[in-house]
Design a protein around this motif. Structure first.
Motif, PDB file in Angstrom:
ATOM      1  N   GLY A  45       0.837  -1.200   0.000  1.00  8.46           N
ATOM      2  CA  GLY A  45       0.000   0.000   0.000  1.00  8.46           C
ATOM      3  C   GLY A  45       0.864   1.239   0.000  1.00  8.46           C
ATOM      4  O   GLY A  45       1.987   1.237   0.501  1.00  8.46           O
ATOM      5  N   LYS A  46       0.342   2.307  -0.566  1.00  7.00           N
ATOM      6  CA  LYS A  46       1.086   3.559  -0.640  1.00  7.00           C
ATOM      7  C   LYS A  46       0.120   4.720  -0.504  1.00  7.00           C
ATOM      8  O   LYS A  46      -0.968   4.701  -1.070  1.00  7.00           O
ATOM      9  CB  LYS A  46       1.809   3.645  -1.995  1.00  7.00           C
ATOM     10  N   ILE A  47       0.535   5.730   0.238  1.00  8.23           N
ATOM     11  CA  ILE A  47      -0.195   6.988   0.331  1.00  8.23           C
ATOM     12  C   ILE A  47       0.587   7.996  -0.509  1.00  8.23           C
ATOM     13  O   ILE A  47       1.789   8.176  -0.305  1.00  8.23           O
ATOM     14  CB  ILE A  47      -0.303   7.486   1.786  1.00  8.23           C
ATOM     15  N   ILE A  48      -0.091   8.630  -1.437  1.00  7.22           N
ATOM     16  CA  ILE A  48       0.554   9.575  -2.345  1.00  7.22           C
ATOM     17  C   ILE A  48       0.046  10.974  -2.017  1.00  7.22           C
ATOM     18  O   ILE A  48      -1.158  11.244  -2.086  1.00  7.22           O
ATOM     19  CB  ILE A  48       0.238   9.238  -3.822  1.00  7.22           C
ATOM     20  N   ALA A  70      -0.751  -2.170  -4.623  1.00  8.19           N
ATOM     21  CA  ALA A  70      -0.191  -2.884  -5.771  1.00  8.19           C
ATOM     22  C   ALA A  70       0.087  -4.324  -5.346  1.00  8.19           C
ATOM     23  O   ALA A  70       0.547  -4.574  -4.230  1.00  8.19           O
ATOM     24  CB  ALA A  70       1.088  -2.220  -6.245  1.00  8.19           C
ATOM     25  N   THR A  71      -0.191  -5.255  -6.238  1.00  3.14           N
ATOM     26  CA  THR A  71       0.137  -6.663  -6.021  1.00  3.14           C
ATOM     27  C   THR A  71       1.331  -6.987  -6.917  1.00  3.14           C
ATOM     28  O   THR A  71       1.274  -6.767  -8.130  1.00  3.14           O
ATOM     29  CB  THR A  71      -1.056  -7.572  -6.368  1.00  3.14           C
ATOM     30  N   VAL A  72       2.384  -7.484  -6.294  1.00  4.63           N
ATOM     31  CA  VAL A  72       3.629  -7.764  -7.008  1.00  4.63           C
ATOM     32  C   VAL A  72       3.954  -9.245  -6.846  1.00  4.63           C
ATOM     33  O   VAL A  72       3.932  -9.770  -5.732  1.00  4.63           O
ATOM     34  CB  VAL A  72       4.790  -6.914  -6.447  1.00  4.63           C
ATOM     35  N   LYS A  73       4.229  -9.909  -7.962  1.00  3.83           N
ATOM     36  CA  LYS A  73       4.619 -11.321  -7.945  1.00  3.83           C
ATOM     37  C   LYS A  73       6.027 -11.439  -8.506  1.00  3.83           C
ATOM     38  O   LYS A  73       6.359 -10.792  -9.496  1.00  3.83           O
ATOM     39  CB  LYS A  73       3.666 -12.170  -8.787  1.00  3.83           C
ATOM     40  N   ALA A  74       6.827 -12.280  -7.855  1.00  2.00           N
ATOM     41  CA  ALA A  74       8.193 -12.530  -8.317  1.00  2.00           C
ATOM     42  C   ALA A  74       8.407 -14.029  -8.405  1.00  2.00           C
ATOM     43  O   ALA A  74       7.754 -14.812  -7.709  1.00  2.00           O
ATOM     44  CB  ALA A  74       9.198 -11.899  -7.360  1.00  2.00           C
ATOM     45  N   PHE A 105       3.192  -6.865 -11.923  1.00  4.42           N
ATOM     46  CA  PHE A 105       3.002  -5.692 -11.068  1.00  4.42           C
ATOM     47  C   PHE A 105       1.651  -5.116 -11.456  1.00  4.42           C
ATOM     48  O   PHE A 105       1.481  -4.651 -12.577  1.00  4.42           O
ATOM     49  CB  PHE A 105       4.112  -4.667 -11.324  1.00  4.42           C
ATOM     50  N   GLU A 106       0.683  -5.185 -10.537  1.00  4.35           N
ATOM     51  CA  GLU A 106      -0.672  -4.728 -10.852  1.00  4.35           C
ATOM     52  C   GLU A 106      -1.175  -3.783  -9.777  1.00  4.35           C
ATOM     53  O   GLU A 106      -1.105  -4.093  -8.589  1.00  4.35           O
ATOM     54  CB  GLU A 106      -1.624  -5.919 -10.958  1.00  4.35           C
ATOM     55  N   ILE A 142       6.650   2.728  -5.232  1.00  3.45           N
ATOM     56  CA  ILE A 142       6.490   1.317  -4.849  1.00  3.45           C
ATOM     57  C   ILE A 142       7.588   0.475  -5.483  1.00  3.45           C
ATOM     58  O   ILE A 142       8.174  -0.401  -4.844  1.00  3.45           O
ATOM     59  CB  ILE A 142       5.090   0.790  -5.237  1.00  3.45           C
ATOM     60  N   ARG A 143       7.891   0.722  -6.747  1.00  5.57           N
ATOM     61  CA  ARG A 143       8.941  -0.036  -7.438  1.00  5.57           C
ATOM     62  C   ARG A 143      10.302   0.165  -6.758  1.00  5.57           C
ATOM     63  O   ARG A 143      11.098  -0.770  -6.659  1.00  5.57           O
ATOM     64  CB  ARG A 143       8.999   0.323  -8.910  1.00  5.57           C
ATOM     65  N   LYS A 144      10.571   1.376  -6.287  1.00  3.78           N
ATOM     66  CA  LYS A 144      11.823   1.623  -5.551  1.00  3.78           C
ATOM     67  C   LYS A 144      11.828   0.831  -4.246  1.00  3.78           C
ATOM     68  O   LYS A 144      12.855   0.294  -3.841  1.00  3.78           O
ATOM     69  CB  LYS A 144      11.977   3.114  -5.239  1.00  3.78           C
ATOM     70  N   ASP A 145      10.689   0.777  -3.583  1.00  2.00           N
ATOM     71  CA  ASP A 145      10.585   0.051  -2.315  1.00  2.00           C
ATOM     72  C   ASP A 145      10.817  -1.450  -2.489  1.00  2.00           C
ATOM     73  O   ASP A 145      11.262  -2.121  -1.562  1.00  2.00           O
ATOM     74  CB  ASP A 145       9.209   0.271  -1.672  1.00  2.00           C
TER      75      ASP A 145
END
Length: 191
Positions: A45-48, A70-74, A105-106, A142-145
């Motif tokens: 989750g992210k607060i912008i 965002a849901t991220v799968k690796a 990444f969705e 989020i991608r940086k995180d």
């Protein structure tokens, strides 16, 4: 004679039942048919917070607060395993694992919320295009995180566990999985 025949029959049964399972070459390489193996999933989750200061000729300012998930799968692309990456010596198998990667990444539009807006002066409200620009900044954050979370390391560990179990079920007694060195990985999370 009966005892001798009985002994041969029992010996044959013991050898045939307890004998080593032969692993066929096609079974060794069938792991590639799985394709991309997703082994790790995170929901982030992210607060912008975006403050849109007006141009010098515009009076007032605009602020917006958005929340998103965002849901991220690796995982690992098992299709990338080449014949030369697998070495079989009797009951021992050694595999060079392809590097882990971000599989998907969705950002679910249903989980994007406008928490607060503040518009004053002669400024207009935020358009959908304005909100999309703010969300793009959130996605970049989020991608940086992801790099800090070590999601790729976790995906690789889980893939190794899967492969060890898979090949032990195939009859191998020793399964050696070699990782891609960290300096040769593509740590690009832009997929």
């Amino acid at each position: 004679m009966k005892n001798w025949l009985f002994f041969i029959l029992v010996s044959f049964l013991i050898v045939s039942c307890g004998g080593e399972k032969e692993v066929h070459e096609t079974e060794v390489y069938q792991i590639r048919s799985i394709g991309t193996l997703s082994t790790t999933e995170y929901t982030l989750g992210k607060i912008i917070k975006w403050n849109d200061e007006g141009e010098w000729y515009k009076f007032g300012d605009r602020k917006i607060l958005l929340s998103c998930k965002a849901t991220v799968k690796a995982g690992v692309n098992l299709n990338a395993i080449k014949d030369s990456d697998i070495e079989v010596k009797g009951k021992k198998i050694t595999i060079q694992l392809p590097p882990p990667e971000i599989v998907s990444f969705e950002m679910d539009p249903d989980l994007i919320r406008t928490e607060m807006t503040e518009v004053n002066g002669f400024r207009s409200n935020f358009s959908q295009e304005d909100k999309a620009k703010a969300l793009q900044k959130g996605e970049e954050s989020i991608r940086k995180d992801l790099k800090k979370l070590n999601i790729l390391d976790e995906a690789e560990r889980n893939a190794k566990t899967f492969l060890v179990d898979f090949y032990k079920n195939q009859g191998f007694e020793q399964v050696m999985i070699h990782e891609t060195p960290k300096d040769k990985r593509n740590t690009n999370t832009d997929r």
